[in-house]
Design an enzyme around this catalytic site. Sequence first.
Site, PDB file in Angstrom:
ATOM      1  N   SER A 258      32.445  29.255  46.733  1.00  0.00           N
ATOM      2  CA  SER A 258      32.373  30.363  45.776  1.00  0.00           C
ATOM      3  C   SER A 258      31.425  29.960  44.656  1.00  0.00           C
ATOM      4  CB  SER A 258      33.762  30.618  45.194  1.00  0.00           C
ATOM      5  OG  SER A 258      33.690  31.500  44.092  1.00  0.00           O
TER       6      SER A 258
ATOM      7  N   TYR B  61      42.076  27.562  41.578  1.00  0.00           N
ATOM      8  CA  TYR B  61      41.124  28.177  42.517  1.00  0.00           C
ATOM      9  C   TYR B  61      39.703  27.639  42.279  1.00  0.00           C
ATOM     10  CZ  TYR B  61      38.284  31.535  45.023  1.00  0.00           C
ATOM     11  OH  TYR B  61      37.365  32.109  45.880  1.00  0.00           O
TER      12      TYR B  61
HETATM   13  N1  LIG Z   1      36.215  38.174  47.614  1.00  0.00           N
HETATM   14  C1  LIG Z   1      35.659  37.430  46.687  1.00  0.00           C
HETATM   15  O1  LIG Z   1      35.388  37.884  45.569  1.00  0.00           O
HETATM   16  C2  LIG Z   1      35.312  36.001  47.003  1.00  0.00           C
HETATM   17  C3  LIG Z   1      34.353  35.360  46.196  1.00  0.00           C
HETATM   18  C4  LIG Z   1      34.015  34.046  46.469  1.00  0.00           C
HETATM   19  C5  LIG Z   1      34.619  33.388  47.528  1.00  0.00           C
HETATM   20  N2  LIG Z   1      35.562  34.021  48.295  1.00  0.00           N
HETATM   21  C6  LIG Z   1      36.189  33.274  49.381  1.00  0.00           C
HETATM   22  O2  LIG Z   1      35.967  33.965  50.597  1.00  0.00           O
HETATM   23  C7  LIG Z   1      36.959  33.567  51.544  1.00  0.00           C
HETATM   24  C8  LIG Z   1      37.469  34.807  52.254  1.00  0.00           C
HETATM   25  O3  LIG Z   1      38.161  35.605  51.324  1.00  0.00           O
HETATM   26  P1  LIG Z   1      38.033  37.184  51.291  1.00  0.00           P
HETATM   27  O4  LIG Z   1      37.358  37.534  50.051  1.00  0.00           O
HETATM   28  O5  LIG Z   1      37.526  37.689  52.567  1.00  0.00           O
HETATM   29  O6  LIG Z   1      39.579  37.546  51.065  1.00  0.00           O
HETATM   30  P2  LIG Z   1      40.629  38.323  51.976  1.00  0.00           P
HETATM   31  O7  LIG Z   1      40.118  39.656  52.353  1.00  0.00           O
HETATM   32  O8  LIG Z   1      41.914  38.238  51.212  1.00  0.00           O
HETATM   33  O9  LIG Z   1      40.724  37.415  53.290  1.00  0.00           O
HETATM   34  C9  LIG Z   1      41.373  36.168  53.276  1.00  0.00           C
HETATM   35  C10 LIG Z   1      41.635  35.739  54.700  1.00  0.00           C
HETATM   36  O10 LIG Z   1      42.327  34.469  54.681  1.00  0.00           O
HETATM   37  C11 LIG Z   1      43.491  34.559  55.493  1.00  0.00           C
HETATM   38  N3  LIG Z   1      44.562  33.708  54.999  1.00  0.00           N
HETATM   39  C12 LIG Z   1      45.166  33.777  53.773  1.00  0.00           C
HETATM   40  N4  LIG Z   1      46.157  32.881  53.703  1.00  0.00           N
HETATM   41  C13 LIG Z   1      46.186  32.226  54.909  1.00  0.00           C
HETATM   42  C14 LIG Z   1      46.998  31.194  55.454  1.00  0.00           C
HETATM   43  N5  LIG Z   1      48.002  30.655  54.755  1.00  0.00           N
HETATM   44  N6  LIG Z   1      46.767  30.780  56.718  1.00  0.00           N
HETATM   45  C15 LIG Z   1      45.761  31.338  57.460  1.00  0.00           C
HETATM   46  N7  LIG Z   1      44.959  32.304  56.992  1.00  0.00           N
HETATM   47  C16 LIG Z   1      45.165  32.748  55.736  1.00  0.00           C
HETATM   48  C17 LIG Z   1      43.894  36.039  55.413  1.00  0.00           C
HETATM   49  O11 LIG Z   1      44.640  36.426  56.548  1.00  0.00           O
HETATM   50  P3  LIG Z   1      46.238  36.572  56.647  1.00  0.00           P
HETATM   51  O12 LIG Z   1      46.696  37.203  55.377  1.00  0.00           O
HETATM   52  O13 LIG Z   1      46.386  37.419  57.858  1.00  0.00           O
HETATM   53  O14 LIG Z   1      46.728  35.178  56.849  1.00  0.00           O
HETATM   54  C18 LIG Z   1      42.524  36.712  55.450  1.00  0.00           C
HETATM   55  O15 LIG Z   1      42.100  36.822  56.782  1.00  0.00           O
HETATM   56  C19 LIG Z   1      38.008  32.791  50.761  1.00  0.00           C
HETATM   57  O16 LIG Z   1      37.836  31.410  50.987  1.00  0.00           O
HETATM   58  C20 LIG Z   1      37.693  33.144  49.316  1.00  0.00           C
HETATM   59  O17 LIG Z   1      38.092  32.144  48.416  1.00  0.00           O
HETATM   60  C21 LIG Z   1      35.904  35.306  48.064  1.00  0.00           C
END
Ligand SMILES: NC(=O)c1ccc[n+]([C@@H]2O[C@H](COP(=O)([O-])OP(=O)(O)OC[C@H]3O[C@@H](n4cnc5c(N)ncnc54)[C@H](OP(=O)(O)O)[C@@H]3O)[C@@H](O)[C@H]2O)c1
Length: 259
Positions: free
Chosen positions: A142, A155
């Site tokens: 991130s 985080y």
């Molecule tokens: N969105 C942003 O603004 C942003 C910015 C920078 C970085 N990121 C990073 O991008 C990555 C993806 O996040 P996203 O934005 O796509 O969020 P998201 O839509 O909430 O997706 C998160 C994914 O992680 C899975 N997950 C959560 N807890 C888990 C666990 N205990 N075991 C296995 N899987 C798990 C969730 O699936 P289940 O709930 O089905 O387990 C979901 O598929 C993350 O690493 C996040 O930190 C996001």
Amino acid sequence: MPRTAQTALVTGASAGLGTHFARLFAQDGHDLVLVARRQGKLDQVATELRQVYGIRTTVLAADLTDPKATLHLHEEVVRTGIEVEFLVNDAGFGTAGAFAELDLARELDLIELNVKALTHLTGLFLPAMLARRSGRILNVGSLAGFLPGPFMATYYASKAYVLNFTEALSYELRGTGVTATVLCPGATATEFAQVAKMQNAALFRSSADAASVARYGYRAMMKGKTIAIPGLWNKISQESLRVSPRPVLRSIAGRLNKP
Ligand SMILES: NC(=O)c1ccc[n+]([C@@H]2O[C@H](COP(=O)([O-])OP(=O)(O)OC[C@H]3O[C@@H](n4cnc5c(N)ncnc54)[C@H](OP(=O)(O)O)[C@@H]3O)[C@@H](O)[C@H]2O)c1
């Protein structure tokens, strides 16, 4: 004609960036191992991508905050004879609030997932990649990895780990045929803000489109780039973060994250 498809394992494939990564691999004809906790969502993604792109899919529902589940996941993949050519460590979540007021167990789970599971899976799948002299690892970090983040302290620190770990790994892997890339998105429209209970935070007032962010990371991984920062604004921000005094950084992040 024999199939020449390679397999990508994507964690966090049930939602957000992970689903988009899965689609990008499928579009290029790669088979998939899809991982997250919600089996139903993974099955939906798998069925759609199988039907549209004719690829093979394997769904392995697992809670990656449990190291035993992470180990079991690797054992299952090896048992079924799948060679993972692409490993995408995308699963992750954030929490928002003052550290002293947050649920400590959830903060520790955050480290288990964002830091430990990512390191564990990398360590489990890397030896076979090195033996084949071929493989690509994409870790989702991130922009938060570049600075301290008051009101999202754990985080931001977890993403600093992902950034530094992947950057170091990428250096170690030079000349091996295996690459490691860290994708550093800014605020992106996924389920992330809702999970972190920060839909109203200033940080999420304008969010990038998840499909474009995933595409940027995917291409960077395929090119073997080390750090991938999607979006001109994020690139400019990262440059200014590099030269700004840390007290200024703490104060900006604190204001942006404050619930
Ligand atoms: N969105 C942003 O603004 C942003 C910015 C920078 C970085 N990121 C990073 O991008 C990555 C993806 O996040 P996203 O934005 O796509 O969020 P998201 O839509 O909430 O997706 C998160 C994914 O992680 C899975 N997950 C959560 N807890 C888990 C666990 N205990 N075991 C296995 N899987 C798990 C969730 O699936 P289940 O709930 O089905 O387990 C979901 O598929 C993350 O690493 C996040 O930190 C996001």
